[in-house]
Design an enzyme around this catalytic site. Structure first.
Site, PDB file in Angstrom:
ATOM      1  N   CYS A 148      25.186  52.526  20.643  1.00 13.88           N
ATOM      2  CA  CYS A 148      26.822  53.127  19.782  1.00 13.88           C
ATOM      3  C   CYS A 148      27.251  53.724  21.757  1.00 13.88           C
ATOM      4  CB  CYS A 148      25.971  55.246  19.566  1.00 13.88           C
ATOM      5  SG  CYS A 148      26.990  55.918  19.027  1.00 13.88           S
TER       6      CYS A 148
ATOM      7  N   GLY B 261      29.442  60.676  17.254  1.00 12.30           N
ATOM      8  CA  GLY B 261      29.603  61.619  16.519  1.00 12.30           C
ATOM      9  C   GLY B 261      28.503  62.562  15.599  1.00 12.30           C
TER      10      GLY B 261
ATOM     11  N   CYS C  80      24.784  64.336  24.910  1.00 12.48           N
ATOM     12  CA  CYS C  80      23.447  63.607  24.896  1.00 12.48           C
ATOM     13  C   CYS C  80      23.381  62.470  26.575  1.00 12.48           C
ATOM     14  CB  CYS C  80      22.238  62.564  23.457  1.00 12.48           C
ATOM     15  SG  CYS C  80      23.326  63.795  22.573  1.00 12.48           S
TER      16      CYS C  80
ATOM     17  N   SER D  55      17.085  63.944  15.018  1.00 14.54           N
ATOM     18  CA  SER D  55      17.176  62.965  16.631  1.00 14.54           C
ATOM     19  C   SER D  55      16.229  63.726  17.594  1.00 14.54           C
ATOM     20  CB  SER D  55      18.320  62.391  17.893  1.00 14.54           C
ATOM     21  OG  SER D  55      19.387  61.955  16.289  1.00 14.54           O
ATOM     22  N   LEU D  56      14.467  64.015  17.717  1.00  9.05           N
ATOM     23  CA  LEU D  56      13.966  64.175  18.175  1.00  9.05           C
ATOM     24  C   LEU D  56      14.550  63.848  19.544  1.00  9.05           C
ATOM     25  CD1 LEU D  56      12.918  67.311  17.221  1.00  9.05           C
ATOM     26  CD2 LEU D  56      10.680  65.696  17.232  1.00  9.05           C
TER      27      LEU D  56
ATOM     28  N   CYS E 130      23.535  58.667  26.335  1.00 10.13           N
ATOM     29  CA  CYS E 130      24.625  58.159  25.021  1.00 10.13           C
ATOM     30  C   CYS E 130      25.868  57.693  25.827  1.00 10.13           C
ATOM     31  CB  CYS E 130      24.727  59.186  23.795  1.00 10.13           C
ATOM     32  SG  CYS E 130      26.114  58.468  22.130  1.00 10.13           S
TER      33      CYS E 130
ATOM     34  N   SER F 129      22.157  61.669  10.176  1.00 12.82           N
ATOM     35  CA  SER F 129      20.881  62.301  11.121  1.00 12.82           C
ATOM     36  C   SER F 129      22.118  63.148  12.102  1.00 12.82           C
ATOM     37  CB  SER F 129      21.207  60.080  11.546  1.00 12.82           C
ATOM     38  OG  SER F 129      20.568  61.181  13.353  1.00 12.82           O
TER      39      SER F 129
ATOM     40  N   CYS G 120      32.466  62.620  20.777  1.00 13.99           N
ATOM     41  CA  CYS G 120      31.804  63.165  20.579  1.00 13.99           C
ATOM     42  C   CYS G 120      31.475  64.242  21.516  1.00 13.99           C
ATOM     43  CB  CYS G 120      29.978  62.420  20.535  1.00 13.99           C
ATOM     44  SG  CYS G 120      28.619  63.913  19.676  1.00 13.99           S
TER      45      CYS G 120
END
Ligand code: SF4
Length: 286
Positions: A275, A97, A51, A152-153, A54, A129, A47
């Site tokens: 993840c 992803g 983030c 995803s906030l 992650c 999502s 990805c």
């Protein structure tokens, strides 16, 4: 299949090898209902979203998955569910992803999974999502499939959010929620707000109140997530999960201020449940 891990709670994590030797993760999660299960699938290899907490993004972005590779994950998970005496009832695109950046293939796969003959899942059993890619949310709305949307906030304010999610610098909270409002108005589906609680970062009671205020007047559900530590973050930080006491206080504060919120129980804490974690470990051990 490159690897398979089964947790004590029945969560089954698969590392699937693709035709070009790359790998992706898919997860089967048993439901409270004894005969049902949910699947979590990937849309990309790696990805690019960066983030900070992650594990997936730490190995970078490699490529989009084809629609066939996405459907193959569904087939493998359905097989795992049947072997466990369960039916695969829901699919969430919350694996590796950003689905909105591979939307054409994601939608083609969803159409096959939801097809009464091919996958027989149904539109409403699928959730896509996003980290908040506004044009993608609008494109999903225009596709008019009636699938569920999750955002995803992870923070109610732009500064904290942009610090955690680089995409927060491109699309602010107000723009993302406005896109979710448009999606909801058109699809009639209730948006889920994903919020991963990180100790000392986004778990204060003031942030809970801000989040509740932000969603006031919106028919949206907050899904609080327990963080699975994955070692140092992309920027070398050591995030830790909020304590159970703080998690419950955050949840109570949300509810006290009128928000609809739930705490999602941790899945497979005894395996590489976060993840990208299994793939990262498999890659580093090769
Ligand atoms: S949380 Fe999702 S969007 Fe963000 S880096 Fe990880 S896989 Fe990508």
């Amino acid at each position: 299949m490159a690897m398979r891990q089964v947790a004590a709670d029945g969560t089954c994590k698969l590392l699937l090898r693709l035709g070009d030797g790359r790998t992706v993760e898919s997860v089967l999660m048993p439901d409270f209902h004894p005969q049902r299960a949910a699947g979590c699938i990937s849309s990309q290899v790696g990805c690019a979203m960066g983030c900070d907490f992650c594990a997936t993004t730490q190995t970078g972005f490699e490529r989009n998955l084809t629609s066939g590779e996405i459907v193959e994950q569904f087939i493998q998970l359905r097989r795992e569910a049947l072997a466990a005496g369960r039916t695969l009832r829901t699919i969430v695109f919350m694996g590796m992803g950003e689905p909105m950046l591979n939307l054409r293939n994601v939608l083609a796969a969803v159409k096959r999974m939801a097809d009464p003959v091919l996958g027989a899942l149904g539109w409403r059993q699928v959730t896509i999502s996003t980290v908040g890619i506004v044009p993608g949310i609008d494109e999903l709305r225009e596709a008019d499939l009636g699938v569920n949307l999750a955002i995803s906030l992870h923070a109610p304010d732009d500064a904290t959010r942009a610090d955690l999610l680089p995409m927060g610098r491109r699309f602010d909270v107000r723009e993302v929620l406005a896109a979710a409002d448009r999606y909801q108005a058109s699809s009639g589906r209730i948006t889920t707000i994903q919020y991963c609680l990180l100790a000392g970062v986004n778990d204060s009671l003031a942030q809970a109140r801000d989040l509740a205020r932000l969603l006031s007047g919106r028919d949206m559900h907050i899904n609080l997530l327990r963080y699975n530590p994955t070692g140092l973050s992309l920027r070398g930080r050591a995030y830790t999960p909020s304590s159970m006491e703080q998690t419950e206080a955050f949840l109570a504060e949300l509810r006290a201020h009128g928000a609809v919120a739930h705490l999602r129980r941790a899945r497979g804490p005894d395996i590489d449940a976060a993840c990208g974690q299994l793939r990262k470990r498999a890659t580093s051990s090769i």
